[in-house]
Design an enzyme around this catalytic site. Structure first.
Site, short mmCIF file in Angstrom:
data_model
loop_
_atom_site.label_atom_id
_atom_site.label_comp_id
_atom_site.label_asym_id
_atom_site.label_seq_id
_atom_site.Cartn_x
_atom_site.Cartn_y
_atom_site.Cartn_z
CG HIS A 156 -0.34 0.00 2.54
ND1 HIS A 156 0.16 1.14 3.12
CD2 HIS A 156 -0.12 -1.01 3.43
CE1 HIS A 156 0.64 0.85 4.33
NE2 HIS A 156 0.50 -0.45 4.53
CB CYS A 172 1.58 -3.62 5.35
SG CYS A 172 0.02 -4.37 5.86
#
Length: 196
Positions: A156, A172
């Site tokens: 992301h 992440c």
């Protein structure tokens, strides 16, 4: 009026501050995306096409968490390389996954661990934080699955560009917004991802 060095430098500085997209595309964005954010990370973590020998097929995403690079395999020994922020010590994840979902300006739901560290995030426990400038997931998200199971790991964007190239996440893979938009437009649902 003659064009002076001052005019030229002023115009160049103004151009660097313009949003990445033209007005038509920019209108659909929830917050500005500036190409100049790349200047906030060391040069080696800025996007570029590089030599990259791999047995992985064209289109695959390969992430080297140790070096903090994400490669999008182009074929013929080439890849587009992006800098990424990765999991802090003890929070890295490795394995194979598939992108099963893509989202523009994703909603972020803080984990119980996030809420314990930052109690003000309690307000986002149920419905999550809407996409936008303050959302830590940035402009786009690619959701990683193993089979039909969501790994809870994402590739992301970020609202903190200086974290790219560092060990700063809860697992992440964090990219500059300008880079996640670039990658997002080039990958499809079903794209294979290898994280090492």
């Amino acid at each position: 009026m003659p064009l002076t060095r001052r005019h030229f430098l002023g115009s160049a500085a103004a151009a660097a501050a313009l949003p990445l997209f033209g007005e038509q595309a920019f209108a659909r964005e929830l917050a500005p995306i500036f190409a100049s954010e790349a200047q906030e990370v060391p040069y080696r973590f800025r996007r570029r096409e590089v030599d990259f020998e791999t047995a992985e097929p064209v289109g695959t995403i390969v992430v080297d968490t140790e070096k903090r690079y994400l490669y999008h395999v182009l074929g013929q020994g080439r890849a587009m390389r992006y800098g990424v922020g990765v999991g802090d010590d003890g929070k890295t994840w490795a394995g194979r996954a598939v992108i099963r979902r893509k989202t523009e300006w994703p909603v972020w739901r803080p984990t119980p661990e996030h809420i314990a560290r930052w109690p003000k995030l309690e307000q986002y426990r149920v419905d999550g934080m809407p996409g936008g400038r303050d959302n830590p997931m940035g402009a786009r998200a690619l959701y990683l699955y193993q089979g039909k199971v969501d790994t809870l790991y994402r590739i992301h964007g970020t609202n903190k560009p200086k974290g790219v190239g560092r060990k700063v996440t809860s697992g992440c893979l964090r990219m500059l917004n300008v880079d996640i938009v670039h990658l997002y437009e080039r990958v499809e649902i079903g794209t294979e991802v290898l994280v090492t």
